[in-house]
Write a protein that holds these residues in place. Structure first.
Motif, short mmCIF file in Angstrom:
data_model
loop_
_atom_site.label_atom_id
_atom_site.label_comp_id
_atom_site.label_asym_id
_atom_site.label_seq_id
_atom_site.Cartn_x
_atom_site.Cartn_y
_atom_site.Cartn_z
N SER A 90 0.82 -1.21 0.00
CA SER A 90 0.00 0.00 0.00
C SER A 90 0.86 1.26 0.00
N VAL A 91 1.88 1.26 0.83
CA VAL A 91 2.78 2.41 0.89
C VAL A 91 3.52 2.57 -0.44
N ALA A 92 3.99 1.45 -1.00
CA ALA A 92 4.71 1.49 -2.28
C ALA A 92 3.82 2.06 -3.39
N ASN A 93 2.55 1.64 -3.39
CA ASN A 93 1.65 2.10 -4.45
C ASN A 93 1.32 3.57 -4.31
N VAL A 94 1.08 4.02 -3.08
CA VAL A 94 0.76 5.43 -2.85
C VAL A 94 1.99 6.30 -3.12
N GLU A 95 3.14 5.81 -2.70
CA GLU A 95 4.37 6.60 -2.85
C GLU A 95 4.79 6.76 -4.31
N SER A 96 4.71 5.68 -5.08
CA SER A 96 5.31 5.73 -6.42
C SER A 96 4.55 4.98 -7.50
N SER A 97 3.42 4.36 -7.15
CA SER A 97 2.73 3.46 -8.09
C SER A 97 3.68 2.37 -8.59
N PHE A 98 4.60 1.97 -7.71
CA PHE A 98 5.59 0.92 -7.99
C PHE A 98 6.56 1.31 -9.12
N ILE A 128 10.86 3.16 -5.40
CA ILE A 128 9.51 2.66 -5.14
C ILE A 128 8.98 3.11 -3.78
N MET A 129 9.82 3.02 -2.77
CA MET A 129 9.38 3.37 -1.42
C MET A 129 9.63 4.84 -1.09
N GLN A 130 10.13 5.61 -2.06
CA GLN A 130 10.33 7.05 -1.93
C GLN A 130 11.08 7.43 -0.64
N LEU A 131 12.28 6.89 -0.54
CA LEU A 131 13.12 7.18 0.62
C LEU A 131 14.07 8.34 0.32
N ASN A 137 -5.85 1.72 -0.11
CA ASN A 137 -5.04 0.66 -0.70
C ASN A 137 -5.02 -0.58 0.18
N LEU A 138 -4.95 -0.37 1.48
CA LEU A 138 -4.94 -1.49 2.42
C LEU A 138 -6.18 -2.36 2.29
N SER A 139 -7.32 -1.73 2.06
CA SER A 139 -8.57 -2.49 1.93
C SER A 139 -8.51 -3.44 0.74
N PHE A 140 -7.71 -3.10 -0.28
CA PHE A 140 -7.54 -3.97 -1.44
C PHE A 140 -6.44 -5.00 -1.18
#
Length: 211
Positions: free
Chosen positions: A85-93, A106-109, A202-205
């Motif tokens: 969920s974090v990866a998708n919100v941060e960068s859409s992978f 991906i994880m926008q660090l 995203n978590l709900s999915f």
């Protein structure tokens, strides 16, 4: 069903099929054919809708790096659904993404955060590798696990990933934002509040995908 027939090239004749106008067995066959035709239409509509839903889900909620995410989840005892969920919100992978603030991968660090994480993990820090998807997920997953050790509430973990652990600690100690020092009743940063909402959607999915 009415089928206009041109008898003389100009005047259409009404040729609708009614019971009694044709032999009974032909009428029943035509009726069955109509029912079959309707079922086929419904079948193809269902197939189309299923395909459309899968396509939309695959676009908005990609399942990239699934095995790596599961590996990191088990290694650091952190929810795989949360990592995804974090990866998708941060960068859409997107492994090559760079934010306006300088966060990478991906994880926008942020590079300094990644370097600090590597020192805690006993890993060699290589800034170029932040664009390596698996490397980024490994660091990001560890970071989420670390934040989970600091905060009891998952919402606080998510907010800390976005705003920083020190900010969340400040909010929890302020009665304007927390009544119990554990959960946040109000988030002063609009960006972080919106970020939390997106991650929870995203978590709900992803919770259904990583069981």
């Amino acid at each position: 069903m009415a089928l206009p027939i041109m008898a003389d090239g100009n005047k259409p004749l009404n040729c609708s099929i009614e019971r009694g106008q044709v032999p009974y067995y032909i009428y029943m066959k035509l009726k069955a054919l109509k029912a079959t035709y309707s079922l086929l239409i419904l079948f193809f509509i269902a197939i189309f809708l299923a395909f459309a839903i899968c396509t939309v889900n695959g676009y908005f909620y990609p399942m990239k790096y699934k095995e790596k995410i599961k590996e990191v989840s088990a290694k650091y005892d952190i929810s795989a659904a949360l990592i995804a969920s974090v990866a998708n919100v941060e960068s859409s992978f997107r492994a090559n993404r760079v934010s306006s603030k300088g966060a990478k991968g991906i994880m926008q660090l942020m590079p300094e955060t990644a370097e600090w994480l590597c020192s805690k993990m006993g890993l060699l820090y290589e800034e170029d590798r932040l664009f390596d998807g698996e490397y980024s997920i490994n660091l990001g997953g560890y970071y989420l696990s670390y934040l989970s050790s600091l905060f009891e509430n998952e919402d606080c973990v998510i907010c800390a990933y976005n705003a920083g652990q020190n900010k969340v600690k400040q909010w929890l100690s302020d009665s304007n934002y927390s009544t119990d020092g554990v959960t946040l009743t109000n988030i002063p940063y609009t960006e972080t509040a919106n970020y939390l909402k997106k991650v929870k959607i995203n978590l709900s999915f992803y919770k259904n995908k990583y069981k």
